[in-house]
Design a protein around this motif. Sequence first.
Motif, PDB file in Angstrom:
ATOM      1  N   MET A  86      -2.731  89.806  33.952  1.00  0.00           N
ATOM      2  CA  MET A  86      -3.602  88.663  34.103  1.00  0.00           C
ATOM      3  C   MET A  86      -3.711  87.950  32.759  1.00  0.00           C
ATOM      4  O   MET A  86      -3.946  88.566  31.726  1.00  0.00           O
ATOM      5  N   ALA A  87      -3.552  86.670  32.777  1.00  0.00           N
ATOM      6  CA  ALA A  87      -3.596  85.874  31.558  1.00  0.00           C
ATOM      7  C   ALA A  87      -5.038  85.615  31.133  1.00  0.00           C
ATOM      8  O   ALA A  87      -5.953  85.560  31.957  1.00  0.00           O
ATOM      9  N   PHE A  88      -5.208  85.462  29.847  1.00  0.00           N
ATOM     10  CA  PHE A  88      -6.518  85.173  29.275  1.00  0.00           C
ATOM     11  C   PHE A  88      -6.668  83.661  29.198  1.00  0.00           C
ATOM     12  O   PHE A  88      -6.198  83.024  28.265  1.00  0.00           O
ATOM     13  N   THR A  89      -7.320  83.076  30.202  1.00  0.00           N
ATOM     14  CA  THR A  89      -7.428  81.623  30.286  1.00  0.00           C
ATOM     15  C   THR A  89      -8.882  81.189  30.221  1.00  0.00           C
ATOM     16  O   THR A  89      -9.806  82.016  30.250  1.00  0.00           O
ATOM     17  N   TYR A 112     -10.347  79.580  32.578  1.00  0.00           N
ATOM     18  CA  TYR A 112     -10.934  79.875  33.886  1.00  0.00           C
ATOM     19  C   TYR A 112     -11.443  81.314  33.951  1.00  0.00           C
ATOM     20  O   TYR A 112     -12.506  81.571  34.524  1.00  0.00           O
ATOM     21  N   SER A 113     -10.725  82.251  33.343  1.00  0.00           N
ATOM     22  CA  SER A 113     -11.197  83.638  33.371  1.00  0.00           C
ATOM     23  C   SER A 113     -12.462  83.810  32.531  1.00  0.00           C
ATOM     24  O   SER A 113     -13.334  84.606  32.873  1.00  0.00           O
ATOM     25  N   LEU A 114     -12.581  83.056  31.445  1.00  0.00           N
ATOM     26  CA  LEU A 114     -13.822  83.094  30.658  1.00  0.00           C
ATOM     27  C   LEU A 114     -14.997  82.516  31.437  1.00  0.00           C
ATOM     28  O   LEU A 114     -16.105  83.063  31.414  1.00  0.00           O
ATOM     29  N   THR A 143     -15.991  84.980  34.076  1.00  0.00           N
ATOM     30  CA  THR A 143     -16.746  86.088  33.482  1.00  0.00           C
ATOM     31  C   THR A 143     -18.195  85.696  33.238  1.00  0.00           C
ATOM     32  O   THR A 143     -19.116  86.479  33.514  1.00  0.00           O
ATOM     33  N   ALA A 144     -18.418  84.496  32.738  1.00  0.00           N
ATOM     34  CA  ALA A 144     -19.791  84.019  32.510  1.00  0.00           C
ATOM     35  C   ALA A 144     -20.547  83.904  33.830  1.00  0.00           C
ATOM     36  O   ALA A 144     -21.738  84.250  33.906  1.00  0.00           O
ATOM     37  N   ILE A 145     -19.873  83.441  34.869  1.00  0.00           N
ATOM     38  CA  ILE A 145     -20.516  83.323  36.185  1.00  0.00           C
ATOM     39  C   ILE A 145     -20.872  84.700  36.727  1.00  0.00           C
ATOM     40  O   ILE A 145     -21.966  84.900  37.267  1.00  0.00           O
ATOM     41  N   LEU A 146     -19.974  85.663  36.573  1.00  0.00           N
ATOM     42  CA  LEU A 146     -20.255  87.021  37.058  1.00  0.00           C
ATOM     43  C   LEU A 146     -21.415  87.662  36.299  1.00  0.00           C
ATOM     44  O   LEU A 146     -22.251  88.357  36.897  1.00  0.00           O
ATOM     45  N   VAL A 206     -23.930  77.003  44.281  1.00  0.00           N
ATOM     46  CA  VAL A 206     -22.919  75.942  44.247  1.00  0.00           C
ATOM     47  C   VAL A 206     -21.706  76.370  43.428  1.00  0.00           C
ATOM     48  O   VAL A 206     -20.557  76.218  43.862  1.00  0.00           O
ATOM     49  N   VAL A 207     -21.942  76.926  42.251  1.00  0.00           N
ATOM     50  CA  VAL A 207     -20.832  77.327  41.376  1.00  0.00           C
ATOM     51  C   VAL A 207     -20.032  78.460  41.998  1.00  0.00           C
ATOM     52  O   VAL A 207     -18.789  78.464  41.930  1.00  0.00           O
ATOM     53  N   ASN A 208     -20.694  79.414  42.624  1.00  0.00           N
ATOM     54  CA  ASN A 208     -19.975  80.493  43.301  1.00  0.00           C
ATOM     55  C   ASN A 208     -19.133  79.962  44.454  1.00  0.00           C
ATOM     56  O   ASN A 208     -17.998  80.413  44.653  1.00  0.00           O
ATOM     57  N   SER A 209     -19.660  79.003  45.189  1.00  0.00           N
ATOM     58  CA  SER A 209     -18.895  78.411  46.285  1.00  0.00           C
ATOM     59  C   SER A 209     -17.655  77.683  45.774  1.00  0.00           C
ATOM     60  O   SER A 209     -16.566  77.797  46.348  1.00  0.00           O
ATOM     61  N   VAL A 210     -17.810  76.955  44.686  1.00  0.00           N
ATOM     62  CA  VAL A 210     -16.668  76.254  44.093  1.00  0.00           C
ATOM     63  C   VAL A 210     -15.618  77.246  43.604  1.00  0.00           C
ATOM     64  O   VAL A 210     -14.411  77.045  43.814  1.00  0.00           O
ATOM     65  N   CYS A 211     -16.058  78.332  42.987  1.00  0.00           N
ATOM     66  CA  CYS A 211     -15.105  79.350  42.517  1.00  0.00           C
ATOM     67  C   CYS A 211     -14.361  80.005  43.675  1.00  0.00           C
ATOM     68  O   CYS A 211     -13.157  80.261  43.579  1.00  0.00           O
ATOM     69  N   ILE A 212     -15.062  80.265  44.757  1.00  0.00           N
ATOM     70  CA  ILE A 212     -14.410  80.862  45.929  1.00  0.00           C
ATOM     71  C   ILE A 212     -13.377  79.916  46.510  1.00  0.00           C
ATOM     72  O   ILE A 212     -12.253  80.318  46.833  1.00  0.00           O
ATOM     73  N   VAL A 213     -13.721  78.639  46.599  1.00  0.00           N
ATOM     74  CA  VAL A 213     -12.768  77.651  47.132  1.00  0.00           C
ATOM     75  C   VAL A 213     -11.555  77.528  46.204  1.00  0.00           C
ATOM     76  O   VAL A 213     -10.410  77.475  46.673  1.00  0.00           O
ATOM     77  N   LEU A 214     -11.776  77.504  44.909  1.00  0.00           N
ATOM     78  CA  LEU A 214     -10.650  77.429  43.965  1.00  0.00           C
ATOM     79  C   LEU A 214      -9.751  78.650  44.056  1.00  0.00           C
ATOM     80  O   LEU A 214      -8.528  78.535  43.983  1.00  0.00           O
TER      81      LEU A 214
END
Length: 82
Positions: A1-4, A6-8, A11-14, A69-77
């Motif tokens: 898995m790349a360190f991007t 989006y992964s940061l 991680t903040a969202i989690l 809202v942010v979790n929903s957007v992440c799931i869709v992405l």
Amino acid sequence: MAFTLYSLIQTAILCTNAVAVLHEERFLSKIGWGVDQGVGGFGDDPGIKAQILHLIRSVRTVMRVPLIVVNSVCIVLLLLFG
């Protein structure tokens, strides 16, 4: 898995989700961080424990709707782009 970026962000969202789901009566009071803990007198500087409790309460109060809202957007992405 790349360190991007989006992964940061993910991680903040989690981590924010983890703070948002902490329940005061079921979890925090068992480790001594309940509602009645960390109450100082008038004029006293709040300790680190009281500041962390205030941070947890404010994250649960303020970030409830934005997290949905942010979790929903992440799931869709994740569904669209894998």
